[in-house]
Design a protein around this motif. Structure first.
Motif, PDB file in Angstrom:
ATOM      1  N   PRO A 105      56.711  -1.483  23.123  1.00  0.00           N
ATOM      2  CA  PRO A 105      56.442  -0.174  23.653  1.00  0.00           C
ATOM      3  C   PRO A 105      55.375   0.427  23.184  1.00  0.00           C
ATOM      4  CG  PRO A 105      58.597  -0.626  22.986  1.00  0.00           C
ATOM      5  CD  PRO A 105      57.915  -1.746  22.402  1.00  0.00           C
ATOM      6  N   SER A 108      52.118  -1.330  24.738  1.00  0.00           N
ATOM      7  CA  SER A 108      51.965  -0.841  26.279  1.00  0.00           C
ATOM      8  C   SER A 108      51.620   0.479  26.482  1.00  0.00           C
ATOM      9  CB  SER A 108      53.356  -1.065  26.851  1.00  0.00           C
ATOM     10  OG  SER A 108      54.068   0.007  26.608  1.00  0.00           O
ATOM     11  N   CYS A 109      51.504   1.281  25.297  1.00  0.00           N
ATOM     12  CA  CYS A 109      50.874   2.709  25.622  1.00  0.00           C
ATOM     13  C   CYS A 109      49.585   2.863  24.480  1.00  0.00           C
ATOM     14  CB  CYS A 109      52.002   3.913  25.283  1.00  0.00           C
ATOM     15  SG  CYS A 109      53.112   3.675  26.350  1.00  0.00           S
ATOM     16  N   CYS A 146      60.087   5.376  20.346  1.00  0.00           N
ATOM     17  CA  CYS A 146      59.047   4.707  21.734  1.00  0.00           C
ATOM     18  C   CYS A 146      58.583   5.550  22.872  1.00  0.00           C
ATOM     19  CB  CYS A 146      59.853   3.620  22.146  1.00  0.00           C
ATOM     20  SG  CYS A 146      60.730   2.438  20.796  1.00  0.00           S
TER      21      CYS A 146
ATOM     22  N   GLY B  88      62.372   0.279  21.885  1.00  0.00           N
ATOM     23  CA  GLY B  88      62.774   0.787  22.975  1.00  0.00           C
ATOM     24  C   GLY B  88      63.758   1.812  22.932  1.00  0.00           C
ATOM     25  N   ALA B 243      63.948   6.287  27.853  1.00  0.00           N
ATOM     26  CA  ALA B 243      63.044   5.417  28.935  1.00  0.00           C
ATOM     27  C   ALA B 243      61.876   5.523  28.042  1.00  0.00           C
ATOM     28  CB  ALA B 243      63.127   6.201  30.058  1.00  0.00           C
ATOM     29  N   CYS B 244      60.875   4.645  27.963  1.00  0.00           N
ATOM     30  CA  CYS B 244      59.684   4.570  27.495  1.00  0.00           C
ATOM     31  C   CYS B 244      58.817   3.557  28.254  1.00  0.00           C
ATOM     32  CB  CYS B 244      59.624   4.047  26.086  1.00  0.00           C
ATOM     33  SG  CYS B 244      60.261   2.619  25.686  1.00  0.00           S
ATOM     34  N   GLY B 245      57.492   3.386  27.748  1.00  0.00           N
ATOM     35  CA  GLY B 245      56.552   2.487  28.279  1.00  0.00           C
ATOM     36  C   GLY B 245      55.813   3.135  29.455  1.00  0.00           C
ATOM     37  N   ASN B 246      55.445   2.482  30.523  1.00  0.00           N
ATOM     38  CA  ASN B 246      54.402   3.043  31.418  1.00  0.00           C
ATOM     39  C   ASN B 246      54.948   3.892  32.550  1.00  0.00           C
ATOM     40  OD1 ASN B 246      53.424  -0.220  31.027  1.00  0.00           O
ATOM     41  ND2 ASN B 246      52.199   1.622  30.254  1.00  0.00           N
ATOM     42  N   PRO B 250      58.506   9.703  30.006  1.00  0.00           N
ATOM     43  CA  PRO B 250      59.173   9.068  28.902  1.00  0.00           C
ATOM     44  C   PRO B 250      60.347  10.013  28.272  1.00  0.00           C
ATOM     45  CG  PRO B 250      57.228   9.328  28.093  1.00  0.00           C
ATOM     46  CD  PRO B 250      57.230   9.749  29.472  1.00  0.00           C
ATOM     47  N   GLY B 251      61.601   9.563  27.660  1.00  0.00           N
ATOM     48  CA  GLY B 251      62.281  10.701  27.100  1.00  0.00           C
ATOM     49  C   GLY B 251      63.656  10.032  27.052  1.00  0.00           C
ATOM     50  N   ILE B 331      62.549  -0.149  28.893  1.00  0.00           N
ATOM     51  CA  ILE B 331      61.253  -0.203  28.656  1.00  0.00           C
ATOM     52  C   ILE B 331      60.320  -0.737  29.711  1.00  0.00           C
ATOM     53  CG2 ILE B 331      59.430  -1.273  27.013  1.00  0.00           C
ATOM     54  CD1 ILE B 331      61.479  -2.144  25.349  1.00  0.00           C
ATOM     55  N   VAL B 332      59.523   0.108  30.240  1.00  0.00           N
ATOM     56  CA  VAL B 332      59.133   0.041  31.841  1.00  0.00           C
ATOM     57  C   VAL B 332      57.494  -0.642  31.756  1.00  0.00           C
ATOM     58  CG1 VAL B 332      58.522   0.847  34.134  1.00  0.00           C
ATOM     59  CG2 VAL B 332      60.585   1.653  32.833  1.00  0.00           C
ATOM     60  N   TYR B 333      57.164  -1.457  32.235  1.00  0.00           N
ATOM     61  CA  TYR B 333      56.059  -2.379  32.038  1.00  0.00           C
ATOM     62  C   TYR B 333      55.283  -2.092  33.562  1.00  0.00           C
ATOM     63  CZ  TYR B 333      57.342  -4.108  27.887  1.00  0.00           C
ATOM     64  OH  TYR B 333      57.841  -4.275  26.385  1.00  0.00           O
ATOM     65  N   GLN B 337      50.184  -4.520  32.275  1.00  0.00           N
ATOM     66  CA  GLN B 337      50.607  -5.018  31.109  1.00  0.00           C
ATOM     67  C   GLN B 337      50.527  -6.627  31.093  1.00  0.00           C
ATOM     68  OE1 GLN B 337      51.086  -3.068  28.675  1.00  0.00           O
ATOM     69  NE2 GLN B 337      50.269  -1.274  30.045  1.00  0.00           N
ATOM     70  N   ASN B 342      52.877  -8.857  25.161  1.00  0.00           N
ATOM     71  CA  ASN B 342      54.140  -8.287  24.928  1.00  0.00           C
ATOM     72  C   ASN B 342      55.090  -9.031  24.155  1.00  0.00           C
ATOM     73  OD1 ASN B 342      55.849  -5.704  25.448  1.00  0.00           O
ATOM     74  ND2 ASN B 342      57.102  -7.383  26.613  1.00  0.00           N
ATOM     75  N   HIS B 437      43.967  -6.226  28.367  1.00  0.00           N
ATOM     76  CA  HIS B 437      45.212  -5.445  28.629  1.00  0.00           C
ATOM     77  C   HIS B 437      45.344  -6.068  30.244  1.00  0.00           C
ATOM     78  CE1 HIS B 437      45.097  -2.878  25.505  1.00  0.00           C
ATOM     79  NE2 HIS B 437      43.779  -3.048  25.538  1.00  0.00           N
TER      80      HIS B 437
END
Lengths: 196, 444
Positions: A105, A108-109, A146, B88, B243-246, B250-251, B331-333, B337, B342, B437
């Motif tokens: 995670p 990816s950021c 994350c 995550g 929730a995280c990633g792209n 997020p939160g 986790i969202v990509y 990505q 990963n 990337h």
């Protein structure tokens, strides 16, 4: 227990002496009291944390033997625990240990850009300590933050949503503290946690 | 707005203090349980609620409590698992930081149900700032007579202590946690015997996740039957999703189980869509150890039904086309990505975190990391892909604890759904090098 505890309050061997401060000994006593009679080994991890804070940021065989005596366990029981957990350092570390997350995670950021930037900024590679003994730079696995990626910790302080600018600010601030005594009290944490 | 149970009071200023928490109705579940219920009544209420363990396995909490050996003459222990380390996942940290008394209240009710007079909160060592918050909250609870001897004038007494770990993912596994709490390396134990019979110091023990314990007081307040009607089918109640990633927002979000995955990702109430207006590529919905799914399969099941945020719907299709709700580490990509990079990061994670006790995991995770490093660096061979899949098959199911499975699934699922990307890395290393990337879709 208490007899043993008093006997091992100070450790001396080959001209080296280790002794916890009275405040720490009091804390250790209180921690041992959290576990049933004869289960004082449970206090091992909390006590290793205190030892690492008090004796310069890392552990060595003498410190571990000292703790073995205090808790009335065999030295090997301390070694096997100290070598298992990542937060215990067996090599000397700098005053500030920077640990940046390298798991999915954060990557990816933009976490890997921050790793590269820190290498460049500090002029050292991962795992190394700066020549002035101020910074040790490590990569670690997931720090459990994350949603605020990329994330790093400096001596247990979280720094989140890292950018090159915020890294500049953090390092500059830490450099101004080069000569101040390192402390683990809450005020210190407040002062250095730019963002919790 | 979805229904909030755990986070209902999160916006009340000062809710982390005892006084404000108490004034807004806090600790009423302790009064109800200790004064009007028996321990078995509390267990029955939790059974009725259908609450499932929120740490990742989703095992029914009431049933787990039902196993506790009440005939034993040894003391009982309750342990709160706050060793949140699954990549995550950062929901427990959020709960403890903002609602420490919700956890403590839940622990008092749970310890009462389990007839435990000592409880430990095992928290990962990196969360040092949370230890201070928890200790403050515990002192307040002691000072107000909710902890210590003869709570509320009843015969029930309870002490709660915070115990730090020191950086080991494996200690989130309950028997490894117990070993660690005994001052040892975090090597998981063989089960049986289960902790409900032989746990901490050889005594009957229950280990529950932070979020599970936090749900206990609301359940006692509203009644198990009422709670069981929230949510969807066997996924009762609400769940915290980190929730995280792209994504844009997020939160940590509390959802009533049963909303669609699409809603969760794209609605303004939750993730707010993909950052920068990019396309969704893949999602790992339950922490890094559950299988990754490509966009089409996470939004809709293979049968074309909208995928829901429930234990059952996310698992629909088995591991061929489904995944798991797990810990709720979502986790969202986005389209840019790289799935090889990963997957390598997770393989490195599990290799580092394997305790080394079982050879399939100790050796297998190392092989996974080395093979993936080779592929990522453009030195892979096509047959490495099948070799990788074969290694994960040999880890899965062959270890004492679930870390082996957790290490195998991210790799096998990435190969299953993104095989072309692995092949591309091997066939065109020069191109890959220049798009670190990168989005290789345009080359495929």
């Amino acid at each position: 227990m208490s007899e043993n505890y008093n006997k091992h309050k100070i450790y001396e061997r080959n001209g080296k002496t280790y002794a916890f401060s009275d405040a720490s000994l009091q804390r250790i006593k209180e921690i041992i009291g959290r576990y049933p009679e004869a289960k004082q080994k449970s206090a091992l991890i909390p006590v290793l944390h205190i030892a690492q804070e008090e004796f310069g940021g890392s552990l060595n065989a003498d410190i571990m033997d000292y703790i073995a005596g205090l808790l009335n366990v065999k030295p090997i029981e301390v070694y096997e625990v100290a070598t298992f957990y990542t937060q215990f350092y067996l090599d000397k570390v700098g005053k500030f240990v920077i640990e940046i997350c390298q798991t999915g995670p954060c990557l990816s950021c933009g976490g890997d850009d921050m790793i590269d930037y820190l290498k460049e900024k500090l002029g050292i590679d991962v795992g190394e300590t700066t020549a002035d003994g101020l910074f040790t730079f490590k990569t670690v696995e997931c720090l459990g933050a994350c949603g605020y990626a990329p994330v790093m910790q400096v001596n247990t302080c979280f720094h989140q949503n890292l950018t090159k600018e915020s890294i500049d600010n953090i390092i500059d601030l830490l450099r101004t503290q080069a000569n101040e005594p390192k402390s683990n009290d809450d005020k210190w944490v407040e002062k250095f946690c730019l963002k919790k | 707005m979805g229904r909030k149970i755990l986070l209902e009071k999160i916006n009340i200023s000062g809710i982390e203090s005892f006084d404000i928490y108490r004034k807004s109705g806090g600790y009423s579940a302790v009064e109800k349980a200790l004064k009007t219920m028996t321990p078995v009544d509390v267990v029955e209420e939790v059974k009725k609620s259908g609450l499932r363990g929120r740490g990742g396995a989703g095992f029914p909490t009431g049933m787990k409590w039902g196993f506790i050996d009440r005939k034993s003459d040894k003391p009982h222990y309750l342990i709160c698992n706050a060793d949140e380390s699954e990549p995550g996942t950062f929901k427990d940290r959020y709960l403890m930081e903002h609602l420490p008394h919700l956890l403590i209240e839940g622990m008092i009710c749970s310890a009462f149900a389990l007839e435990a007079h000592t409880a430990y909160i095992y928290i990962r060592g990196e969360f040092k700032y949370l230890i201070g918050i928890l200790n403050n909250a515990l002192s307040e609870a002691y000072a107000n007579g909710f902890l210590g001897k003869n709570i509320l004038g009843t015969t029930f007494s309870l002490d709660i202590y915070v115990h730090p770990g020191a950086g080991a993912y494996i200690c989130g596994e309950e028997t490894a946690l117990i070993e660690s709490l005994e001052g040892k390396r975090g090597n998981p134990r063989l089960k049986p015997p289960f902790p409900a019979f032989v746990g901490l110091f050889g005594c009957p023990t229950v280990v529950n996740n932070v979020e599970t314990l936090a749900a206990i007081s609301p359940i006692l307040n509203m009644g198990g039957d009422f709670y069981s009607k929230l949510g969807n089918g066997k996924s009762t109640g609400t769940k915290l999703i980190s929730a995280c990633g792209n994504i844009n927002k997020p939160g940590v979000y509390e959802i009533e189980m049963g909303i669609t995955v699409e809603d969760f990702i794209y609605s303004e109430e939750y993730c707010g869509g993909i950052k920068g207006g990019k396309k969704l590529k893949a999602v790992i919905p339950g922490g890094s150890s559950v299988p990754v799914l490509p966009a089409d399969l996470i939004l809709k099941t293979a049968a074309g039904q909208p995928r829901l945020m429930t234990y059952e719907s996310l698992a629909e299709g088995g591991f061929e086309t489904g995944t798991m709700l797990g810990s709720g580490g979502f986790i969202v990509y986005d389209e840019d990505q790289c799935m090889v990079r990963n997957t390598l990061s997770f393989a490195r994670f599990y290799h580092h975190e394997s305790c080394g006790q079982c050879s399939p995991c100790r050796e297998g995770t190392g092989w996974q990391e080395r093979l993936l490093t080779r592929i990522e660096n453009g030195e892979g061979r096509l047959k490495d892909i099948d070799l990788l899949a074969d290694i994960s098959k040999h880890i899965e199911g062959n270890t004492i604890c679930p870390l082996g499975d957790a290490a195998a699934w991210p790799v096998s699922s990435a190969i299953r759904h993104f095989r072309k990307e692995f092949e591309f890395h091997i066939q065109f290393p020069e191109i890959v090098k220049n798009i670190r990337h990168g989005n290789i879709d345009k080359y495929l």
